[in-house]
Enzyme design. Structure first.
Site, PDB file in Angstrom:
ATOM      1  N   CYS A   2      21.309  27.365-126.278  1.00  0.00           N
ATOM      2  CA  CYS A   2      21.978  28.647-126.068  1.00  0.00           C
ATOM      3  C   CYS A   2      21.801  29.137-124.640  1.00  0.00           C
ATOM      4  O   CYS A   2      20.808  28.835-123.991  1.00  0.00           O
ATOM      5  CB  CYS A   2      21.396  29.688-127.003  1.00  0.00           C
ATOM      6  SG  CYS A   2      21.364  29.173-128.705  1.00  0.00           S
ATOM      7  N   ARG A  27      24.602  23.159-121.055  1.00  0.00           N
ATOM      8  CA  ARG A  27      23.407  23.185-121.899  1.00  0.00           C
ATOM      9  C   ARG A  27      23.723  22.806-123.346  1.00  0.00           C
ATOM     10  O   ARG A  27      22.809  22.509-124.112  1.00  0.00           O
ATOM     11  CB  ARG A  27      22.776  24.576-121.867  1.00  0.00           C
ATOM     12  CG  ARG A  27      22.292  24.969-120.482  1.00  0.00           C
ATOM     13  CD  ARG A  27      21.892  26.420-120.455  1.00  0.00           C
ATOM     14  NE  ARG A  27      20.751  26.657-121.301  1.00  0.00           N
ATOM     15  CZ  ARG A  27      19.487  26.617-120.889  1.00  0.00           C
ATOM     16  NH1 ARG A  27      19.230  26.333-119.642  1.00  0.00           N
ATOM     17  NH2 ARG A  27      18.503  26.857-121.715  1.00  0.00           N
ATOM     18  N   TRP A  75      24.219  27.632-129.698  1.00  0.00           N
ATOM     19  CA  TRP A  75      24.049  26.299-130.291  1.00  0.00           C
ATOM     20  C   TRP A  75      23.453  26.563-131.667  1.00  0.00           C
ATOM     21  O   TRP A  75      22.312  27.017-131.779  1.00  0.00           O
ATOM     22  CB  TRP A  75      23.112  25.475-129.417  1.00  0.00           C
ATOM     23  CG  TRP A  75      23.023  24.027-129.763  1.00  0.00           C
ATOM     24  CD1 TRP A  75      23.898  23.041-129.387  1.00  0.00           C
ATOM     25  CD2 TRP A  75      21.990  23.382-130.517  1.00  0.00           C
ATOM     26  NE1 TRP A  75      23.466  21.834-129.869  1.00  0.00           N
ATOM     27  CE2 TRP A  75      22.296  22.015-130.569  1.00  0.00           C
ATOM     28  CE3 TRP A  75      20.843  23.836-131.162  1.00  0.00           C
ATOM     29  CZ2 TRP A  75      21.504  21.089-131.236  1.00  0.00           C
ATOM     30  CZ3 TRP A  75      20.049  22.920-131.828  1.00  0.00           C
ATOM     31  CH2 TRP A  75      20.384  21.556-131.862  1.00  0.00           C
ATOM     32  N   ASN A  99      18.313  34.019-127.321  1.00  0.00           N
ATOM     33  CA  ASN A  99      17.947  32.593-127.381  1.00  0.00           C
ATOM     34  C   ASN A  99      16.592  32.482-128.073  1.00  0.00           C
ATOM     35  O   ASN A  99      15.723  33.318-127.841  1.00  0.00           O
ATOM     36  CB  ASN A  99      17.801  32.012-125.968  1.00  0.00           C
ATOM     37  CG  ASN A  99      19.132  31.839-125.278  1.00  0.00           C
ATOM     38  OD1 ASN A  99      20.182  32.054-125.871  1.00  0.00           O
ATOM     39  ND2 ASN A  99      19.088  31.469-124.007  1.00  0.00           N
ATOM     40  N   GLY A 100      16.403  31.441-128.849  1.00  0.00           N
ATOM     41  CA  GLY A 100      15.117  31.266-129.530  1.00  0.00           C
ATOM     42  C   GLY A 100      15.300  31.427-131.033  1.00  0.00           C
ATOM     43  O   GLY A 100      16.425  31.397-131.547  1.00  0.00           O
ATOM     44  N   GLU A 483      15.501   3.180-122.945  1.00  0.00           N
ATOM     45  CA  GLU A 483      16.282   4.185-122.214  1.00  0.00           C
ATOM     46  C   GLU A 483      17.767   3.790-122.202  1.00  0.00           C
ATOM     47  O   GLU A 483      18.642   4.647-122.338  1.00  0.00           O
ATOM     48  CB  GLU A 483      15.710   4.331-120.797  1.00  0.00           C
ATOM     49  CG  GLU A 483      16.501   5.185-119.829  1.00  0.00           C
ATOM     50  CD  GLU A 483      16.715   6.629-120.262  1.00  0.00           C
ATOM     51  OE1 GLU A 483      16.132   7.083-121.259  1.00  0.00           O
ATOM     52  OE2 GLU A 483      17.531   7.306-119.604  1.00  0.00           O
ATOM     53  N   LYS A 487      20.744   6.085-123.777  1.00  0.00           N
ATOM     54  CA  LYS A 487      21.900   6.509-122.987  1.00  0.00           C
ATOM     55  C   LYS A 487      23.181   6.117-123.703  1.00  0.00           C
ATOM     56  O   LYS A 487      24.106   6.907-123.809  1.00  0.00           O
ATOM     57  CB  LYS A 487      21.820   5.835-121.614  1.00  0.00           C
ATOM     58  CG  LYS A 487      22.140   6.655-120.447  1.00  0.00           C
ATOM     59  CD  LYS A 487      21.169   7.677-119.950  1.00  0.00           C
ATOM     60  CE  LYS A 487      20.446   8.506-120.970  1.00  0.00           C
ATOM     61  NZ  LYS A 487      19.306   9.224-120.434  1.00  0.00           N
ATOM     62  N   GLU A 490      23.780   8.245-127.001  1.00  0.00           N
ATOM     63  CA  GLU A 490      24.051   9.685-126.906  1.00  0.00           C
ATOM     64  C   GLU A 490      25.417  10.001-126.332  1.00  0.00           C
ATOM     65  O   GLU A 490      25.974  11.054-126.645  1.00  0.00           O
ATOM     66  CB  GLU A 490      22.940  10.446-126.175  1.00  0.00           C
ATOM     67  CG  GLU A 490      22.844  10.252-124.702  1.00  0.00           C
ATOM     68  CD  GLU A 490      21.714  11.076-124.072  1.00  0.00           C
ATOM     69  OE1 GLU A 490      21.477  12.211-124.490  1.00  0.00           O
ATOM     70  OE2 GLU A 490      21.063  10.549-123.147  1.00  0.00           O
ATOM     71  N   HIS A 506      10.504 -10.606-135.766  1.00  0.00           N
ATOM     72  CA  HIS A 506       9.707  -9.923-136.799  1.00  0.00           C
ATOM     73  C   HIS A 506      10.563  -8.969-137.628  1.00  0.00           C
ATOM     74  O   HIS A 506      10.035  -8.115-138.331  1.00  0.00           O
ATOM     75  CB  HIS A 506       8.540  -9.182-136.146  1.00  0.00           C
ATOM     76  CG  HIS A 506       7.606 -10.112-135.429  1.00  0.00           C
ATOM     77  ND1 HIS A 506       6.789 -10.998-136.105  1.00  0.00           N
ATOM     78  CD2 HIS A 506       7.406 -10.338-134.108  1.00  0.00           C
ATOM     79  CE1 HIS A 506       6.100 -11.708-135.219  1.00  0.00           C
ATOM     80  NE2 HIS A 506       6.463 -11.332-134.010  1.00  0.00           N
ATOM     81  N   LYS A 602      21.490  20.282-123.503  1.00  0.00           N
ATOM     82  CA  LYS A 602      20.807  19.781-122.310  1.00  0.00           C
ATOM     83  C   LYS A 602      19.337  20.138-122.361  1.00  0.00           C
ATOM     84  O   LYS A 602      18.479  19.352-121.992  1.00  0.00           O
ATOM     85  CB  LYS A 602      21.460  20.374-121.053  1.00  0.00           C
ATOM     86  CG  LYS A 602      20.813  19.945-119.743  1.00  0.00           C
ATOM     87  CD  LYS A 602      20.987  18.462-119.509  1.00  0.00           C
ATOM     88  CE  LYS A 602      20.316  17.968-118.237  1.00  0.00           C
ATOM     89  NZ  LYS A 602      20.179  16.496-118.250  1.00  0.00           N
TER      90      LYS A 602
END
Ligand code: M6R
Length: 607
Positions: A2, A27, A75, A99-100, A483, A487, A490, A506, A602
């Site tokens: 948010c 964000r 969000w 926010n929160g 990584e 990438k 996402e 395995h 973000k």
């Protein structure tokens, strides 16, 4: 996650709020809204689900000339992304953006029987609570907010306006950032300084537990107990070009391609190539403290965690008496882990606001362990709370997928390790080649990016229709594989997982079929032959193998991208450039929203 903006001044509030929200789009959000107020105390509330352009359409049809207002990108946490759940929320005369998370909102809600709730959110509960205090008696808006916040459990960054007071906004924070921009006859509010860039260079970063009453020409900061605080005005160093695309189609490509310069900023003044030493000022540890370190905990989430893992493999090559423990913040915060004496914790975060990482910082610091920040965002909460810190100075990272931050984080961690090694008297002949490669890394990155980027679009078109990908790597190239897979998943939404190449047999090898392709990171030297065996195992099962390598080899794989480099130690960082470009071109080839992938934010400021 948010975002909050606020304005009180002499200009068009709707315009500032809209532009500010656009700056915060990166964000991640799923609805947006603004509330403005005119001098006749008439509010205008506009909210829309989806992208800011939907809100912009509404604003076009409801233009005001108001000079005070608040805005928000939401969000979704409590309740779906609907217009009713979007902020600002109204209760009586109060409009609130938040926010929160208000953890005890259900208990509070039961007591607020006179308010008719319109949404499923925790935020509306807080708005109603503030309103209940405000209505109850001759009490200022600021007092009503503090009374309400005393009853709240959870985290908040808030901006409040009341239709009864068209001259002031009240803002407060606990666990969710808020910045007050100090302008000429205007005061600006944002949850992230990037929304203020171009409007003012002066900012006050609220600390947790602080509240401020702001008008166009006055800012009064207090603690939540209403004790005055002498707030420091700081300079916003970011300029406009850093938050614009600069001719690229996407922020992601810009951020990948600008790594030579962002990394130069990470290295600036910290490395002496000719005399082979590293000087890292920020951590503030004495040589005695550095020498006594025998255990490094490296805390991060997502890409920051993979940066920690990558650095751990590299650091253990030259820090023989230090155990290095990279940990995932969301796990570590709930572990009962024993932290030995002579430990230091490195807290790694691009945004400096990640809730899990912040929680670990507080937990570890509470145990009396020294905490050092490896942070990108200047003035962020983690940067402010650590005992010492090294900014990575990669510049604003706007695209949700983290790229340049990774390269700078790994390099900063390496430099921190080298600082310890130097003090511990590790043989300089062991350290010199590493320092040499670090110093040359920006130019090497520039060369590799230029040569490889043109190849990646074709490669992406070849693999874009696969449903699954497996990334494989050994030693330092294992976290690089992790990584790479992160990438890819996402931004291309292809299911991608990474394994150490030696782990294939395995279990994961059972997966291989025509729905999968496999990306193998193959580095010359140590473990080269063993990695080749891994590729053979995949080929023997009909795998579709793509190899990212720095050498020639003789196996009938489907695709090879070879980089031409003399590096040996930091080659994995170069391979990661291939990961980044491949994921980028896959997302473009699939027509995805590259910079704001679905469901992601973000900066993950909630648990
Ligand atoms: O801001 P931080 O570095 O603390 O963020 C950590 C992760 O949320 C972040 O790296 C995330 O995994 C990225 N989207 C990866 O590209």
């Amino acid at each position: 996650m948010c975002g909050i903006v606020g304005y009180v001044g002499e200009k068009d509030a709707q315009e500032f709020l809209l532009q500010g929200l656009k700056r915060l789009e990166y964000r991640g959000y799923d609805s947006a809204g603004i509330a403005t107020l005119n001098q006749e105390k008439q509010p205008t509330l506009l909210r829309a689900v989806g992208k800011i352009k939907n809100l912009e359409e509404k604003i076009k049809n409801h233009r005001t000339s108001d000079h005070l207002g608040i805005g928000h990108t939401r969000w979704a946490t409590h309740g779906n992304p609907t217009e009713n759940n979007a902020h600002p929320h109204q209760a009586g005369s109060i409009f609130l953006v938040h926010n929160g998370i208000i953890e005890n909102y259900q208990d509070l809600k039961k007591q607020l029987t006179s308010h008719k709730f319109q949404s499923d959110t925790d935020t509306e509960v807080l708005a109603a609570l503030i309103d209940s205090f405000y209505q109850a008696g001759s009490i200022s808006l600021e007092d009503a907010v503090t009374q309400a916040l005393k009853l709240v459990k959870g985290t908040f960054g808030i901006a409040v306006l009341s239709v009864l007071d068209p001259k002031h906004l009240v803002v407060a924070r606990s666990g969710s950032p808020l910045v007050i921009g100090v302008g000429d006859q205007e005061t600006l509010i944002a949850s992230d300084a990037s929304a203020l860039v171009g409007h003012t260079k002066k900012a006050i970063y609220l600390n947790d537990g602080e509240i401020a009453l702001v008008s166009k020409d006055h800012i009064e900061v207090k603690t939540l107990d209403l004790q005055p605080v002498s707030a420091q005005v700081e300079e916003i160093l970011t300029d406009l070009s850093a938050i614009q695309k600069g001719g690229y189609d996407h922020f992601l490509l810009k951020e990948i391609m600008e790594q030579p310069t962002s990394l130069k900023e990470t290295l600036r003044g910290r490395i002496n190539q000719s005399e082979h030493f590293v000087h890292l000022g920020g951590p503030g540890l004495t040589p005695k403290e550095l020498k006594s370190i025998h255990h490094l905990i490296m805390v991060g989430c997502g890409t920051a965690y993979y940066a920690a893992q990558t650095a751990a493999y590299l650091l253990e090559q030259f820090l023989p008496d230090v155990t290095i423990e990279p940990v995932i913040a969301s796990e570590y915060r709930y572990r009962q882990a024993y932290i030995p004496d002579h430990s230091v914790a490195l807290i790694i975060s691009q945004s400096g606001e990640t809730a899990d990482t912040l929680a670990c910082l507080r937990e570890i610091k509470g145990q009396g362990i020294k905490t050092i920040g490896i942070v990108n965002a200047i003035g962020s909460t983690i940067a402010r709370e650590v005992d010492g810190g090294t900014y990575v100075h990669a510049g604003p990272e706007i695209s949700v997928a983290s790229t340049k931050a990774f390269t700078s984080q790994v390099t900063a961690l390496l430099m921190f390790g080298l600082t310890i090694a130097e003090v511990k008297g590790v043989n300089s002949r062991l350290l010199a080649p590493i320092i040499e490669e670090i110093a040359q890394l920006p130019d090497e990155i520039a060369r590799i990016l230029q040569s490889v980027n043109p190849l990646m679009s074709n490669l992406a078109h070849q693999y874009k229709d696969y449903q699954h990908a497996i990334y494989l790597g050994r030693d330092v190239n294992y976290p690089i594989a992790l990584e790479g897979a992160l990438k890819l998943k996402e931004i291309s939404y292809i299911d991608a997982n990474a394994y150490p190449t030696g782990e294939l047999k395995h279990g994961p090898i059972a997966l291989i079929d025509d729905r999968f392709f496999e990306v193998v990171i193959l580095q010359s030297g140590f473990l080269f032959q063993k990695s080749l065996s891994g590729i053979q195992e995949v080929l023997a099962r009909g795998g579709h193998v793509v190899v990212f390598t720095d050498t020639d080899f003789d196996l009938p794989v489907e695709s090879v991208i070879k980089i031409d480099t003399n590096f040996t130690i930091l080659t994995p960082i170069l391979f990661n450039l291939l990961n980044q470009l491949f994921a980028y071109h896959m997302a473009v080839a699939k027509g995805n929203n590259v910079d704001q992938p679905r469901n992601l934010a973000k900066s993950v400021t909630v648990e």
